[in-house]
Write a protein that holds these residues in place. Structure first.
Motif, PDB file in Angstrom:
ATOM      1  N   THR A   1     133.828  27.733  69.769  1.00 53.27           N
ATOM      2  CA  THR A   1     133.559  27.238  68.416  1.00 53.27           C
ATOM      3  C   THR A   1     134.626  26.220  68.046  1.00 53.27           C
ATOM      4  OG1 THR A   1     132.577  29.357  67.781  1.00 53.27           O
ATOM      5  CG2 THR A   1     133.240  27.871  66.005  1.00 53.27           C
ATOM      6  N   ASP A   2     134.240  24.959  68.017  1.00 46.97           N
ATOM      7  CA  ASP A   2     135.171  23.878  67.705  1.00 46.97           C
ATOM      8  C   ASP A   2     134.401  22.799  66.946  1.00 46.97           C
ATOM      9  OD1 ASP A   2     137.208  22.069  67.552  1.00 46.97           O
ATOM     10  OD2 ASP A   2     137.778  22.196  69.655  1.00 46.97           O
ATOM     11  N   LEU A   3     134.151  23.064  65.678  1.00 44.25           N
ATOM     12  CA  LEU A   3     133.293  22.184  64.891  1.00 44.25           C
ATOM     13  C   LEU A   3     133.929  20.816  64.640  1.00 44.25           C
ATOM     14  CD1 LEU A   3     131.799  24.705  62.306  1.00 44.25           C
ATOM     15  CD2 LEU A   3     130.907  23.984  64.524  1.00 44.25           C
ATOM     16  N   LYS A   4     135.239  20.717  64.821  1.00 44.41           N
ATOM     17  CA  LYS A   4     135.889  19.416  64.661  1.00 44.41           C
ATOM     18  C   LYS A   4     135.403  18.444  65.732  1.00 44.41           C
ATOM     19  CE  LYS A   4     140.364  17.136  64.151  1.00 44.41           C
ATOM     20  NZ  LYS A   4     141.842  17.286  64.117  1.00 44.41           N
ATOM     21  N   LYS A   5     135.230  18.949  66.966  1.00 39.24           N
ATOM     22  CA  LYS A   5     134.724  18.092  68.038  1.00 39.24           C
ATOM     23  C   LYS A   5     133.286  17.675  67.769  1.00 39.24           C
ATOM     24  CE  LYS A   5     137.412  18.717  72.246  1.00 39.24           C
ATOM     25  NZ  LYS A   5     137.338  19.021  73.694  1.00 39.24           N
ATOM     26  N   VAL A   6     132.492  18.578  67.205  1.00 38.86           N
ATOM     27  CA  VAL A   6     131.120  18.234  66.848  1.00 38.86           C
ATOM     28  C   VAL A   6     131.110  17.091  65.838  1.00 38.86           C
ATOM     29  CG1 VAL A   6     128.978  19.074  65.805  1.00 38.86           C
ATOM     30  CG2 VAL A   6     130.287  20.567  67.314  1.00 38.86           C
ATOM     31  N   ALA A   7     131.984  17.180  64.843  1.00 35.89           N
ATOM     32  CA  ALA A   7     132.080  16.123  63.830  1.00 35.89           C
ATOM     33  C   ALA A   7     132.557  14.808  64.445  1.00 35.89           C
ATOM     34  CB  ALA A   7     133.030  16.557  62.717  1.00 35.89           C
ATOM     35  N   MET A   8     133.473  14.880  65.411  1.00 34.09           N
ATOM     36  CA  MET A   8     133.989  13.663  66.058  1.00 34.09           C
ATOM     37  C   MET A   8     132.911  12.992  66.908  1.00 34.09           C
ATOM     38  SD  MET A   8     137.803  15.086  67.045  1.00 34.09           S
ATOM     39  CE  MET A   8     138.497  13.551  67.678  1.00 34.09           C
ATOM     40  N   VAL A   9     132.078  13.793  67.584  1.00 31.76           N
ATOM     41  CA  VAL A   9     130.964  13.219  68.347  1.00 31.76           C
ATOM     42  C   VAL A   9     129.973  12.557  67.396  1.00 31.76           C
ATOM     43  CG1 VAL A   9     128.997  13.733  69.833  1.00 31.76           C
ATOM     44  CG2 VAL A   9     131.180  14.819  70.278  1.00 31.76           C
ATOM     45  N   ASN A  10     129.698  13.191  66.266  1.00 31.34           N
ATOM     46  CA  ASN A  10     128.810  12.594  65.261  1.00 31.34           C
ATOM     47  C   ASN A  10     129.356  11.260  64.762  1.00 31.34           C
ATOM     48  OD1 ASN A  10     126.758  14.510  65.221  1.00 31.34           O
ATOM     49  ND2 ASN A  10     127.784  15.784  63.709  1.00 31.34           N
ATOM     50  N   SER A  11     130.678  11.192  64.608  1.00 25.68           N
ATOM     51  CA  SER A  11     131.301   9.955  64.157  1.00 25.68           C
ATOM     52  C   SER A  11     131.128   8.841  65.191  1.00 25.68           C
ATOM     53  CB  SER A  11     132.792  10.199  63.894  1.00 25.68           C
ATOM     54  OG  SER A  11     133.448   9.002  63.519  1.00 25.68           O
ATOM     55  N   ILE A  12     131.314   9.183  66.468  1.00 26.84           N
ATOM     56  CA  ILE A  12     131.127   8.191  67.544  1.00 26.84           C
ATOM     57  C   ILE A  12     129.662   7.757  67.597  1.00 26.84           C
ATOM     58  CG2 ILE A  12     131.224   7.831  70.044  1.00 26.84           C
ATOM     59  CD1 ILE A  12     133.614   9.751  70.103  1.00 26.84           C
ATOM     60  N   SER A  13     128.760   8.719  67.423  1.00 25.28           N
ATOM     61  CA  SER A  13     127.321   8.409  67.438  1.00 25.28           C
ATOM     62  C   SER A  13     126.957   7.430  66.321  1.00 25.28           C
ATOM     63  CB  SER A  13     126.525   9.707  67.298  1.00 25.28           C
ATOM     64  OG  SER A  13     125.146   9.439  67.174  1.00 25.28           O
ATOM     65  N   ARG A  14     127.533   7.619  65.153  1.00 29.32           N
ATOM     66  CA  ARG A  14     127.246   6.703  64.033  1.00 29.32           C
ATOM     67  C   ARG A  14     127.759   5.297  64.324  1.00 29.32           C
ATOM     68  NH1 ARG A  14     129.144  11.311  61.070  1.00 29.32           N
ATOM     69  NH2 ARG A  14     127.398  12.485  60.176  1.00 29.32           N
ATOM     70  N   LYS A  15     128.930   5.221  64.968  1.00 29.34           N
ATOM     71  CA  LYS A  15     129.475   3.906  65.341  1.00 29.34           C
ATOM     72  C   LYS A  15     128.573   3.212  66.355  1.00 29.34           C
ATOM     73  CE  LYS A  15     134.372   4.938  64.525  1.00 29.34           C
ATOM     74  NZ  LYS A  15     135.724   5.065  65.160  1.00 29.34           N
ATOM     75  N   ILE A  16     127.991   3.992  67.264  1.00 31.42           N
ATOM     76  CA  ILE A  16     127.087   3.415  68.265  1.00 31.42           C
ATOM     77  C   ILE A  16     125.826   2.888  67.602  1.00 31.42           C
ATOM     78  CG2 ILE A  16     125.630   3.966  70.253  1.00 31.42           C
ATOM     79  CD1 ILE A  16     127.767   6.000  71.110  1.00 31.42           C
ATOM     80  N   THR A  17     125.218   3.693  66.731  1.00 32.79           N
ATOM     81  CA  THR A  17     123.966   3.291  66.088  1.00 32.79           C
ATOM     82  C   THR A  17     124.155   2.118  65.122  1.00 32.79           C
ATOM     83  OG1 THR A  17     124.322   5.025  64.421  1.00 32.79           O
ATOM     84  CG2 THR A  17     122.909   5.570  66.288  1.00 32.79           C
ATOM     85  N   SER A  18     125.360   1.990  64.562  1.00 41.73           N
ATOM     86  CA  SER A  18     125.626   0.870  63.650  1.00 41.73           C
ATOM     87  C   SER A  18     126.072  -0.392  64.394  1.00 41.73           C
ATOM     88  CB  SER A  18     126.698   1.268  62.632  1.00 41.73           C
ATOM     89  OG  SER A  18     127.937   1.525  63.277  1.00 41.73           O
ATOM     90  N   GLY A  19     126.252  -0.292  65.712  1.00 37.84           N
ATOM     91  CA  GLY A  19     126.638  -1.454  66.506  1.00 37.84           C
ATOM     92  C   GLY A  19     128.126  -1.713  66.561  1.00 37.84           C
ATOM     93  N   GLU A  20     128.940  -0.821  66.039  1.00 35.63           N
ATOM     94  CA  GLU A  20     130.390  -1.015  66.044  1.00 35.63           C
ATOM     95  C   GLU A  20     131.011  -0.750  67.415  1.00 35.63           C
ATOM     96  OE1 GLU A  20     132.377   1.096  62.916  1.00 35.63           O
ATOM     97  OE2 GLU A  20     130.658   0.941  61.582  1.00 35.63           O
ATOM     98  N   THR A  21     130.325   0.050  68.250  1.00 34.27           N
ATOM     99  CA  THR A  21     130.858   0.446  69.558  1.00 34.27           C
ATOM    100  C   THR A  21     129.844   0.119  70.638  1.00 34.27           C
ATOM    101  OG1 THR A  21     132.076   2.273  68.526  1.00 34.27           O
ATOM    102  CG2 THR A  21     131.792   2.358  70.915  1.00 34.27           C
ATOM    103  N   ASN A  22     130.298  -0.547  71.718  1.00 32.56           N
ATOM    104  CA  ASN A  22     129.387  -0.838  72.819  1.00 32.56           C
ATOM    105  C   ASN A  22     129.381   0.305  73.828  1.00 32.56           C
ATOM    106  OD1 ASN A  22     131.691  -1.132  74.486  1.00 32.56           O
ATOM    107  ND2 ASN A  22     131.839  -3.321  74.004  1.00 32.56           N
ATOM    108  N   LEU A  23     128.649   0.134  74.912  1.00 32.18           N
ATOM    109  CA  LEU A  23     128.450   1.201  75.887  1.00 32.18           C
ATOM    110  C   LEU A  23     129.752   1.617  76.567  1.00 32.18           C
ATOM    111  CD1 LEU A  23     126.438   3.026  77.356  1.00 32.18           C
ATOM    112  CD2 LEU A  23     126.057   1.176  78.998  1.00 32.18           C
ATOM    113  N   GLU A  24     130.533   0.655  77.006  1.00 27.83           N
ATOM    114  CA  GLU A  24     131.787   0.960  77.700  1.00 27.83           C
ATOM    115  C   GLU A  24     132.776   1.668  76.779  1.00 27.83           C
ATOM    116  OE1 GLU A  24     133.340  -2.596  79.377  1.00 27.83           O
ATOM    117  OE2 GLU A  24     131.697  -2.862  80.823  1.00 27.83           O
ATOM    118  N   GLU A  25     132.908   1.162  75.549  1.00 24.06           N
ATOM    119  CA  GLU A  25     133.826   1.781  74.590  1.00 24.06           C
ATOM    120  C   GLU A  25     133.387   3.201  74.245  1.00 24.06           C
ATOM    121  OE1 GLU A  25     135.181  -2.296  72.194  1.00 24.06           O
ATOM    122  OE2 GLU A  25     133.595  -1.004  71.413  1.00 24.06           O
ATOM    123  N   ALA A  26     132.074   3.406  74.104  1.00 28.74           N
ATOM    124  CA  ALA A  26     131.561   4.742  73.783  1.00 28.74           C
ATOM    125  C   ALA A  26     131.873   5.723  74.902  1.00 28.74           C
ATOM    126  CB  ALA A  26     130.057   4.683  73.539  1.00 28.74           C
TER     127      ALA A  26
END
Length: 253
Positions: free
Chosen positions: A79-104
């Motif tokens: 149980t590590d909900l902080k990591k879940v939130a951090m993955v969600n944050s990276i996912s939002r950056k990907i969908t908004s175009g802020e992060t490319n494939l290599e950076e992700a």
């Protein structure tokens, strides 16, 4: 064509890595599937299929070339909900175009290797305070607050210690609940504690699989029957381990 094929495999790797981190950290099945599909769509793959269970993820991507499918095994869960939130944050950056494939991919690999859990003694201290508070919540007496704190803290310490040497969670939970029951009984015999049942109930609450039960019900309601039933079975096994440890101690009375 070869570059496109390689990029597709990289996208699948990013999706699977994100799903793996979330599933290992206590994320719900529907959230894992939704995150992987959103990441793939952000990188241009709209036709994807995923099959998520507590022990594995199968993910496939359809395109102009033959469908590509990859499987990843989940060997450990916590149980590590902080990591879940951090993955969600990276996912939002990907969908908004802020992060490319290599950076992700780099960000997710760094997150996978990152240990964001609290220090050992902080976990024990939190479990100790929570045990005393749970005891009061279940209408225990304030003069049992300190015994419940000590019992719950040492019980959780035993759980963490045994789990390092015995990877089977059932035995760690059984031994931890046995320690809790034994300490509670000792406090009662010494006259320090007064309500045996309240001390035990407050102390074992730190071992109760609350998130597991919640996710099991949520997955069943969402139609993920395999994941829901398997998580429910795991929660029942944990409850059985806790009850067995306490029952062994109470049989001494």
């Amino acid at each position: 064509m070869e570059n496109q094929k390689s990029e597709t495999y990289d996208i699948i790797e990013v999706c699977l890595l994100a799903g793996k981190i979330m599933l290992q950290s206590g994320g719900e099945t529907y959230r894992v599937e939704d995150t992987m599909m959103r990441i793939a769509a952000a990188f241009g793959i709209d036709k994807t299929h995923s099959y998520v269970t507590p022990t594995g993820i199968i993910f496939s991507a359809e395109g102009s070339e033959p469908t590509k499918t990859k499987l990843i095994r989940i060997l450990s869960r916590s149980t590590d909900l902080k990591k879940v939130a951090m993955v969600n944050s990276i996912s939002r950056k990907i969908t908004s175009g802020e992060t490319n494939l290599e950076e992700a991919l780099i960000l997710l690999k760094e997150l996978d290797a990152l240990d964001v859990t609290f220090p050992f003694m902080v976990q024990v201290a939190a479990a100790s305070i929570a045990s005393g508070c749970f005891m009061i919540m279940f209408r225990g007496e304030w003069n049992d607050f300190i015994p419940a704190m000590i019992t719950g803290g040492l019980g959780y310490l035993g759980f963490l210690y045994f789990h390092r040497f015995v990877p089977i969670k059932f035995f760690s939970e059984f031994l931890a609940s046995f320690i809790i029951g034994l300490l509670a009984l000792i406090f009662i015999e010494l006259g320090i504690g007064h309500q045996l049942d309240k001390i035990i109930i407050g102390s074992v609450m730190t071992l109760v699989p609350g998130l597991l039960v919640t996710n099991a019900v949520r997955d069943l309601m969402a139609g993920h029957l395999v994941s829901g039933l398997s998580k429910g079975a795991e929660a029942v096994l944990t409850a059985f381990a806790i009850g067995s440890g306490i029952a062994v101690v109470l049989s001494f009375i």
